[in-house]
Design a protein around this motif. Structure first.
Motif, PDB file in Angstrom:
ATOM      1  N   GLU A  60       0.828  -1.221   0.000  1.00  0.00           N
ATOM      2  CA  GLU A  60       0.000   0.000   0.000  1.00  0.00           C
ATOM      3  C   GLU A  60       0.853   1.259   0.000  1.00  0.00           C
ATOM      4  OE1 GLU A  60      -3.278   0.364  -0.452  1.00  0.00           O
ATOM      5  OE2 GLU A  60      -3.446  -1.808  -0.646  1.00  0.00           O
ATOM      6  N   ASP A  61       1.997   1.212   0.695  1.00  0.00           N
ATOM      7  CA  ASP A  61       2.859   2.393   0.842  1.00  0.00           C
ATOM      8  C   ASP A  61       4.071   2.349  -0.087  1.00  0.00           C
ATOM      9  OD1 ASP A  61       4.197   0.299   2.093  1.00  0.00           O
ATOM     10  OD2 ASP A  61       4.806   1.499   3.830  1.00  0.00           O
ATOM     11  N   VAL A  62       3.928   1.710  -1.241  1.00  0.00           N
ATOM     12  CA  VAL A  62       5.040   1.573  -2.180  1.00  0.00           C
ATOM     13  C   VAL A  62       5.683   2.928  -2.454  1.00  0.00           C
ATOM     14  CG1 VAL A  62       3.556   1.759  -4.236  1.00  0.00           C
ATOM     15  CG2 VAL A  62       5.762   0.554  -4.378  1.00  0.00           C
ATOM     16  N   ALA A  63       7.012   2.920  -2.502  1.00  0.00           N
ATOM     17  CA  ALA A  63       7.770   4.120  -2.871  1.00  0.00           C
ATOM     18  C   ALA A  63       8.193   3.951  -4.327  1.00  0.00           C
ATOM     19  CB  ALA A  63       8.990   4.273  -1.979  1.00  0.00           C
ATOM     20  N   HIS A  64       7.645   4.811  -5.204  1.00  0.00           N
ATOM     21  CA  HIS A  64       7.920   4.733  -6.638  1.00  0.00           C
ATOM     22  C   HIS A  64       8.861   5.867  -7.009  1.00  0.00           C
ATOM     23  CE1 HIS A  64       6.340   5.191 -10.986  1.00  0.00           C
ATOM     24  NE2 HIS A  64       7.362   4.379 -10.966  1.00  0.00           N
ATOM     25  N   HIS A  65      10.090   5.521  -7.319  1.00  0.00           N
ATOM     26  CA  HIS A  65      11.110   6.489  -7.704  1.00  0.00           C
ATOM     27  C   HIS A  65      11.083   6.600  -9.225  1.00  0.00           C
ATOM     28  CE1 HIS A  65      13.358   6.405  -3.758  1.00  0.00           C
ATOM     29  NE2 HIS A  65      12.512   5.394  -3.645  1.00  0.00           N
ATOM     30  N   VAL A  66      10.546   7.686  -9.724  1.00  0.00           N
ATOM     31  CA  VAL A  66      10.373   7.893 -11.155  1.00  0.00           C
ATOM     32  C   VAL A  66      11.679   8.414 -11.755  1.00  0.00           C
ATOM     33  CG1 VAL A  66       9.032   9.132 -12.902  1.00  0.00           C
ATOM     34  CG2 VAL A  66       7.943   8.411 -10.772  1.00  0.00           C
ATOM     35  N   ASN A  67      12.082   7.861 -12.909  1.00  0.00           N
ATOM     36  CA  ASN A  67      13.286   8.350 -13.593  1.00  0.00           C
ATOM     37  C   ASN A  67      13.147   9.849 -13.856  1.00  0.00           C
ATOM     38  OD1 ASN A  67      15.819   7.331 -15.038  1.00  0.00           O
ATOM     39  ND2 ASN A  67      14.873   8.580 -16.626  1.00  0.00           N
ATOM     40  N   GLU A  68      14.161  10.622 -13.476  1.00  0.00           N
ATOM     41  CA  GLU A  68      14.172  12.072 -13.674  1.00  0.00           C
ATOM     42  C   GLU A  68      13.012  12.767 -12.962  1.00  0.00           C
ATOM     43  OE1 GLU A  68      16.652  13.593 -15.516  1.00  0.00           O
ATOM     44  OE2 GLU A  68      17.522  11.675 -16.068  1.00  0.00           O
ATOM     45  N   GLY A  69      12.456  12.146 -11.916  1.00  0.00           N
ATOM     46  CA  GLY A  69      11.304  12.746 -11.246  1.00  0.00           C
ATOM     47  C   GLY A  69      11.347  12.561  -9.746  1.00  0.00           C
ATOM     48  N   ASN A  70      10.224  12.808  -9.127  1.00  0.00           N
ATOM     49  CA  ASN A  70      10.106  12.729  -7.676  1.00  0.00           C
ATOM     50  C   ASN A  70       9.701  11.337  -7.232  1.00  0.00           C
ATOM     51  OD1 ASN A  70      10.618  15.524  -7.298  1.00  0.00           O
ATOM     52  ND2 ASN A  70       8.528  15.968  -7.942  1.00  0.00           N
ATOM     53  N   VAL A  71       9.856  11.078  -5.935  1.00  0.00           N
ATOM     54  CA  VAL A  71       9.378   9.833  -5.342  1.00  0.00           C
ATOM     55  C   VAL A  71       7.888   9.994  -5.080  1.00  0.00           C
ATOM     56  CG1 VAL A  71       9.579   8.255  -3.393  1.00  0.00           C
ATOM     57  CG2 VAL A  71      11.623   9.415  -4.275  1.00  0.00           C
ATOM     58  N   ARG A  72       7.109   9.005  -5.510  1.00  0.00           N
ATOM     59  CA  ARG A  72       5.658   8.993  -5.283  1.00  0.00           C
ATOM     60  C   ARG A  72       5.380   7.873  -4.288  1.00  0.00           C
ATOM     61  NH1 ARG A  72       2.569  10.674 -10.103  1.00  0.00           N
ATOM     62  NH2 ARG A  72       3.962  11.881 -11.385  1.00  0.00           N
ATOM     63  N   ILE A  73       4.628   8.170  -3.253  1.00  0.00           N
ATOM     64  CA  ILE A  73       4.336   7.186  -2.216  1.00  0.00           C
ATOM     65  C   ILE A  73       2.883   6.722  -2.328  1.00  0.00           C
ATOM     66  CG2 ILE A  73       4.261   6.711   0.275  1.00  0.00           C
ATOM     67  CD1 ILE A  73       7.102   7.239  -0.755  1.00  0.00           C
ATOM     68  N   GLY A  74       2.686   5.403  -2.376  1.00  0.00           N
ATOM     69  CA  GLY A  74       1.351   4.822  -2.342  1.00  0.00           C
ATOM     70  C   GLY A  74       0.841   4.369  -3.695  1.00  0.00           C
ATOM     71  N   LYS A  75      -0.103   3.434  -3.629  1.00  0.00           N
ATOM     72  CA  LYS A  75      -0.677   2.848  -4.843  1.00  0.00           C
ATOM     73  C   LYS A  75      -1.461   3.860  -5.685  1.00  0.00           C
ATOM     74  CE  LYS A  75      -1.221  -2.006  -3.607  1.00  0.00           C
ATOM     75  NZ  LYS A  75      -2.205  -3.098  -3.495  1.00  0.00           N
ATOM     76  N   THR A  76      -2.107   4.829  -5.040  1.00  0.00           N
ATOM     77  CA  THR A  76      -2.900   5.800  -5.794  1.00  0.00           C
ATOM     78  C   THR A  76      -2.020   6.595  -6.747  1.00  0.00           C
ATOM     79  OG1 THR A  76      -4.530   5.966  -4.022  1.00  0.00           O
ATOM     80  CG2 THR A  76      -4.456   7.782  -5.604  1.00  0.00           C
ATOM     81  N   LEU A  77      -0.900   7.100  -6.253  1.00  0.00           N
ATOM     82  CA  LEU A  77       0.009   7.861  -7.117  1.00  0.00           C
ATOM     83  C   LEU A  77       0.653   6.973  -8.163  1.00  0.00           C
ATOM     84  CD1 LEU A  77       1.691  10.331  -4.605  1.00  0.00           C
ATOM     85  CD2 LEU A  77      -0.149  10.780  -6.232  1.00  0.00           C
TER      86      LEU A  77
END
Length: 131
Positions: A27-44
């Motif tokens: 649920e609290d996945v940390a998604h580190h986008v290439n050349e972008g910000n870290v997005r936290i959570g499944k919704t983002l």
């Protein structure tokens, strides 16, 4: 189990099944986008996937997976085979250009799910290919 969840994550990606990908994540996945910000959570993460689906059609091939002995971390190297469908903000105009790009992802795993996704590719190479 760690290897299997990463394999499933990529199979769902190639199938274009965002819900299947989401099922692989905490649920609290940390998604580190290439050349972008870290997005936290499944919704983002889901919002990011919707944007990507609108702008790009991609299939990953030549996949090589690595998982550490205790199953808490993994990595993958692959080729992104894509078509640029709709102009993405701040990037060159989309005209259906195709591209082939080496990339890699890194994962943290917890309780049989992916808790961190980091994906890297060479943005300058992608821009060169679609320009």
């Amino acid at each position: 189990m760690s290897r299997e969840v990463i394999e499933r994550y990529f199979a769902e990606f190639n199938a274009g099944n965002t819900d299947g990908m989401l099922d692989c994540l905490t649920e609290d996945v940390a998604h580190h986008v290439n050349e972008g910000n870290v997005r936290i959570g499944k919704t983002l993460f889901a919002e990011f996937c919707a944007h990507m689906t609108r702008c790009y059609r991609e299939n990953l091939t030549d996949m090589v997976l690595f998982v550490n002995e205790d199953g808490t971390r993994g990595a993958a190297e692959f080729i992104v085979n894509g078509t640029y469908l709709e102009t993405d903000s701040g990037l060159p105009e989309a005209k259906g250009q195709t591209y082939r790009l080496p990339a890699g992802s890194f994962f943290s795993l917890k309780d049989g799910r992916i808790s961190r996704v980091v994906t890297y590719y060479n943005l300058a190479d992608w821009i060169r290919q679609v320009s």
